[in-house]
Design a protein around this motif. Structure first.
Motif: not given
Length: 194
Positions: A139-159
């Motif tokens: 779920q994360f790229d080499e730089a540690g950034r979260m990739l687009p996905s339903a998991y990322y969308d949920r993190v946005v929702d939670v924040m």
């Protein structure tokens, strides 16, 4: 997690970036070098830093890897260093809490459920939404950034939800934490019956 490539740290950093974009001010506590709870005096610099961050915050995001079906010892150790009471101050009472977890396998909710329980024990307002990132290594790229996905969308929702609850409860903390038993004890102390 204390790993060099820590997915829980990456998720926390992603949450902080989102909150910053939404107008919040964030600080991330680094648990490296935090001694085991009660193994050193509370004036240890890492303990003082943790407690200062807790007092500074209006809201908190707790994120733990799920290991053996539970939160890690590193996460629990941080929580154990935050007292329920420090003098007349309750460092977490009335603060808003969002919980997240990462796991290496299929999606689970054991760590977030434990974090919810601990947050309630610390008298925090735990928001209804939560994030559980399965197969975190994908779920994360080499730089540690979260990739687009339903998991990322949920993190946005939670924040977003964390920010909304924090704004709703801002300036109402005194009302929320005013408890009969504490008022009763304060009166008893003032007249010397305790």
């Amino acid at each position: 997690s204390l790993r060099e490539r820590s997915y829980s740290r990456f998720a926390t950093e992603e949450a902080a970036r989102l909150l910053d974009l939404m107008g919040a001010e964030t600080r991330i506590y680094d648990p490296r070098d935090l001694p085991v709870a009660n193994s050193v005096p509370v004036d240890h610099p890492k303990v003082q830093e943790l407690r200062a961050f807790s007092l500074w915050s209006e809201a908190q995001v707790w994120c733990s890897p799920e290991v053996h079906g539970a939160v890690t010892g590193v996460m629990k150790n941080q929580i154990d260093w935050i007292p329920l009471a420090e003098g007349a101050v309750r460092p977490t009472q009335g603060r808003v809490l969002a919980v997240m977890q990462v796991s290496g396998g299929s999606q689970s909710f054991n760590a977030v459920n434990t974090l919810r329980l601990l947050g309630r024990w610390m008298r925090m307002v735990v928001i209804p939404n939560q994030s559980s990132v399965a197969r975190a290594y994908e779920q994360f790229d080499e730089a540690g950034r979260m990739l687009p996905s339903a998991y990322y969308d949920r993190v946005v929702d939670v924040m977003e939800e964390l920010l909304r609850f924090t704004l709703l409860l801002r300036d109402r903390r005194a009302y929320l934490v005013d408890r009969y038993s504490e008022r009763k004890n304060a009166v008893a102390r003032s007249i010397g019956t305790l």
